[in-house]
Design a protein around this motif. Structure first.
Motif, PDB file in Angstrom:
ATOM      1  N   HIS A 236       0.844  -1.197   0.000  1.00 15.09           N
ATOM      2  CA  HIS A 236       0.000   0.000   0.000  1.00 15.09           C
ATOM      3  C   HIS A 236       0.882   1.251   0.000  1.00 15.09           C
ATOM      4  CE1 HIS A 236      -3.417   2.586   0.789  1.00 15.09           C
ATOM      5  NE2 HIS A 236      -2.802   3.085   1.848  1.00 15.09           N
ATOM      6  N   LYS A 237       1.991   1.184   0.740  1.00 14.64           N
ATOM      7  CA  LYS A 237       2.939   2.290   0.766  1.00 14.64           C
ATOM      8  C   LYS A 237       3.570   2.484  -0.606  1.00 14.64           C
ATOM      9  CE  LYS A 237       4.767   5.322   3.668  1.00 14.64           C
ATOM     10  NZ  LYS A 237       3.966   6.223   4.506  1.00 14.64           N
ATOM     11  N   PHE A 238       3.824   1.360  -1.311  1.00 17.27           N
ATOM     12  CA  PHE A 238       4.324   1.451  -2.683  1.00 17.27           C
ATOM     13  C   PHE A 238       3.364   2.284  -3.540  1.00 17.27           C
ATOM     14  CE2 PHE A 238       7.289  -2.449  -3.426  1.00 17.27           C
ATOM     15  CZ  PHE A 238       8.079  -2.017  -2.377  1.00 17.27           C
ATOM     16  N   GLU A 239       2.061   2.006  -3.393  1.00 22.50           N
ATOM     17  CA  GLU A 239       1.055   2.737  -4.176  1.00 22.50           C
ATOM     18  C   GLU A 239       1.116   4.234  -3.855  1.00 22.50           C
ATOM     19  OE1 GLU A 239      -0.590   1.616  -6.532  1.00 22.50           O
ATOM     20  OE2 GLU A 239      -1.230  -0.450  -6.237  1.00 22.50           O
ATOM     21  N   GLU A 240       1.269   4.563  -2.564  1.00 22.06           N
ATOM     22  CA  GLU A 240       1.381   5.971  -2.164  1.00 22.06           C
ATOM     23  C   GLU A 240       2.613   6.606  -2.807  1.00 22.06           C
ATOM     24  OE1 GLU A 240       1.345   6.743   2.004  1.00 22.06           O
ATOM     25  OE2 GLU A 240      -0.430   5.500   2.371  1.00 22.06           O
ATOM     26  N   PHE A 241       3.728   5.877  -2.769  1.00 19.57           N
ATOM     27  CA  PHE A 241       4.971   6.383  -3.358  1.00 19.57           C
ATOM     28  C   PHE A 241       4.809   6.631  -4.847  1.00 19.57           C
ATOM     29  CE2 PHE A 241       8.935   5.690  -0.592  1.00 19.57           C
ATOM     30  CZ  PHE A 241       8.261   6.115   0.546  1.00 19.57           C
ATOM     31  N   LYS A 242       4.144   5.713  -5.529  1.00 17.23           N
ATOM     32  CA  LYS A 242       3.938   5.876  -6.979  1.00 17.23           C
ATOM     33  C   LYS A 242       3.145   7.153  -7.266  1.00 17.23           C
ATOM     34  CE  LYS A 242       2.601   2.224  -9.386  1.00 17.23           C
ATOM     35  NZ  LYS A 242       3.571   2.011 -10.467  1.00 17.23           N
ATOM     36  N   LYS A 243       2.093   7.375  -6.467  1.00 23.88           N
ATOM     37  CA  LYS A 243       1.269   8.572  -6.656  1.00 23.88           C
ATOM     38  C   LYS A 243       2.056   9.841  -6.369  1.00 23.88           C
ATOM     39  CE  LYS A 243      -3.069   6.211  -5.608  1.00 23.88           C
ATOM     40  NZ  LYS A 243      -4.123   5.960  -4.596  1.00 23.88           N
ATOM     41  N   MET A 244       3.046   9.758  -5.465  1.00 25.09           N
ATOM     42  CA  MET A 244       3.874  10.918  -5.127  1.00 25.09           C
ATOM     43  C   MET A 244       5.004  11.130  -6.130  1.00 25.09           C
ATOM     44  SD  MET A 244       4.060  10.122  -1.025  1.00 25.09           S
ATOM     45  CE  MET A 244       5.235  11.408  -0.615  1.00 25.09           C
ATOM     46  N   GLY A 245       5.097  10.244  -7.113  1.00 27.91           N
ATOM     47  CA  GLY A 245       6.117  10.402  -8.151  1.00 27.91           C
ATOM     48  C   GLY A 245       7.496   9.926  -7.743  1.00 27.91           C
ATOM     49  N   LYS A 246       7.571   9.060  -6.722  1.00 24.83           N
ATOM     50  CA  LYS A 246       8.872   8.542  -6.292  1.00 24.83           C
ATOM     51  C   LYS A 246       9.257   7.327  -7.136  1.00 24.83           C
ATOM     52  CE  LYS A 246       8.252  10.189  -1.561  1.00 24.83           C
ATOM     53  NZ  LYS A 246       9.325  11.188  -1.566  1.00 24.83           N
ATOM     54  N   THR A 247      10.543   7.016  -7.126  1.00 25.58           N
ATOM     55  CA  THR A 247      11.074   5.914  -7.923  1.00 25.58           C
ATOM     56  C   THR A 247      11.270   4.687  -7.036  1.00 25.58           C
ATOM     57  OG1 THR A 247      12.261   7.536  -9.265  1.00 25.58           O
ATOM     58  CG2 THR A 247      12.941   5.233  -9.491  1.00 25.58           C
ATOM     59  N   ILE A 248      10.822   3.536  -7.513  1.00 26.29           N
ATOM     60  CA  ILE A 248      10.968   2.290  -6.751  1.00 26.29           C
ATOM     61  C   ILE A 248      11.651   1.255  -7.631  1.00 26.29           C
ATOM     62  CG2 ILE A 248       9.781   0.453  -5.502  1.00 26.29           C
ATOM     63  CD1 ILE A 248       7.438   2.426  -5.105  1.00 26.29           C
ATOM     64  N   LEU A 249      12.673   0.620  -7.077  1.00 28.50           N
ATOM     65  CA  LEU A 249      13.365  -0.475  -7.762  1.00 28.50           C
ATOM     66  C   LEU A 249      13.378  -1.654  -6.805  1.00 28.50           C
ATOM     67  CD1 LEU A 249      15.141  -1.609 -10.080  1.00 28.50           C
ATOM     68  CD2 LEU A 249      17.115  -0.582  -8.929  1.00 28.50           C
ATOM     69  N   PHE A 250      12.810  -2.784  -7.216  1.00 34.45           N
ATOM     70  CA  PHE A 250      12.830  -3.914  -6.281  1.00 34.45           C
ATOM     71  C   PHE A 250      12.967  -5.256  -6.977  1.00 34.45           C
ATOM     72  CE2 PHE A 250       8.348  -3.809  -7.206  1.00 34.45           C
ATOM     73  CZ  PHE A 250       7.780  -5.035  -6.844  1.00 34.45           C
TER      74      PHE A 250
END
Length: 426
Positions: free
Chosen positions: A190-204
């Motif tokens: 769910h936090k990933f979804e929040e990060f995506k909406k905030m325009g942050k970059t995720i690599l996993f």
């Protein structure tokens, strides 16, 4: 449409390790006592290019030993590259190894300050985020206990809570979420979804293909240190499944450098297995095949697989029982059966004969790593005898793009209808 700025870019990235036959060779080279090359080079990564734009969620998939964790450690500066370039634009928060950066003698609060300081935060900035970190970790009074008393689940909860609440521009995660329980994993995603909406970059990196499919904008497929491809999640997951069974199409011109040339489809054999028994019967050969009859220790969830063993009899045995069991990596026996339970073989066997036993079944275990054990036992009068047992003889990797709760999937069929359709109009 304007292209987004680059968050991470690697070009021609390489990481090589020197493999020595014996420790003295390493010492001689370090002291300059040898002119000849005493090592072989093993490339964990070779010539990898990858560009990740700001705001993207990118997954990296591949078999064990493909270089997934290595590339994350290079990007975060834990390792230094042998060759190539790495460019990072933005503050990184990384969760690479369970409890990395924790002082085992410190309690949870002290470790939060330690980790926050290592990332570059002041005490005041950590204080401002402390409540959010503690609420997210949700480990109760254990936060005041030394880290050495924590379970692996508590480690990952606290480490992830710190990593995700210090407002990173780039979040990098390596398989850590597989340790937490299903509710904690849901909170993290769910936090990933929040990060995506905030325009942050995720690599996993993850073996959980359902999460890769759901959360990633793009997926990179690695194999034996080489990038095989990148693209939409479904496309790369399908390619990954082909890699697992040695069927990924490799262009002919790549020749002997093709990563699949060094693939070992049998794989998974444990060199430190435990074996014992009277040895009146011997398990001489064993392997796993997929539904197509190909030898492989990686099986797709929901597909058929077979466990094979060849047993040579050194003595006459009245009624041998052939068995296999599957445990998870924590040692919990998940399933198994034998020829007596299945009423599949209840005959005497003569010395010198060889029996080939095949257990065939649909594999509905959740995605993950498992251990296979094999055995030949029997009853002589009222005494139970073990002729030969091989514990944790090889691993089975179950590849899944849909995991339910628990150890196995009940393959539920679900219908959802409007109440009026079921009970009529009132």
């Amino acid at each position: 449409m304007e292209e987004r700025a680059i968050a991470i870019q690697v070009k021609e990235l390489e990481k090589a390790y020197k493999l020595y036959e014996k420790p003295s060779d390493r010492l001689k080279e370090a002291l300059g006592l040898s002119r000849k090359k005493r090592y072989k080079e093993h490339y964990a990564l070779k010539g990898v290019d990858m560009t990740i734009h700001q705001g993207e969620t990118v997954g990296i998939i591949g078999t064990n030993g493909s270089g997934k964790s290595t590339i994350l450690k290079l990007i975060t500066g834990v390792l230094n590259p042998t060759g190539g370039t790495i460019t990072v634009n933005g503050r990184i928060s990384a969760l690479l190894e369970l409890g990395a950066g924790f002082n085992m003698e410190y309690n949870g609060i002290e470790n939060i300050y330690l980790n926050g300081t290592m990332i570059g935060f002041t005490k005041k900035e950590i204080d401002e985020r402390m409540e959010d970190i503690l609420n997210f970790a949700d480990i109760g009074e254990y936060v005041y206990q030394p880290a050495k008393t924590y379970s692996s689940g508590m480690f990952v909860r606290l480490a992830f809570a710190v990593a995700i609440n210090i407002d990173p521009e780039i979040l990098i995660v390596d398989e850590a979420l597989s340790v937490g329980d299903v509710f904690f994993q849901a909170k993290c995603y769910h936090k990933f979804e929040e990060f995506k909406k905030m325009g942050k970059t995720i690599l996993f990196v993850s073996h959980d293909l359902s999460s890769i499919s759901k959360y990633c904008d793009r997926v990179v497929l690695l194999n034996q240190g080489v990038k095989l491809g990148e693209g939409a999640p479904k496309e790369m997951i399908d390619a990954y499944k082909q890699v697992l069974v040695g069927q990924y199409p490799i262009p002919e011109e790549e020749g002997s450098n093709s990563p699949l040339d060094v693939e070992e489809p049998d794989g998974g054999v444990n060199p430190d297995l435990l074996e014992y028994g009277t040895r009146e019967a011997l398990i001489e050969e064993y392997y796993i095949t997929d539904g197509e009859g190909r030898k492989s220790s990686a099986i797709l969830k929901g597909h058929e697989c077979s466990v094979h063993m060849h047993v040579r009899f050194m003595q006459d045995i009245q009624a041998p029982i052939f068995a296999f069991t599957i445990k998870n990596i924590k040692g919990v026996e998940i399933t198994g059966t034998n020829t007596m339970v299945e009423k599949a073989f209840l005959s005497p066997v003569q010395a010198g004969s060889v029996k080939k036993i095949v257990f065939t079944q649909r594999l509905d275990l959740q995605g993950g790593e498992y251990l296979l054990s094999l055995g030949v036992t029997g009853y002589e009068k009222e005494d139970f005898k073990v002729y030969h047992r091989l514990y944790d003889v090889m691993n089975i990797t179950v590849i899944s793009d849909k995991d339910t709760v628990g150890y196995y999937d009940m393959n539920s069929s679900i219908t959802v209808t409007d109440e009026k359709e079921s009970y009529g109009q009132q």
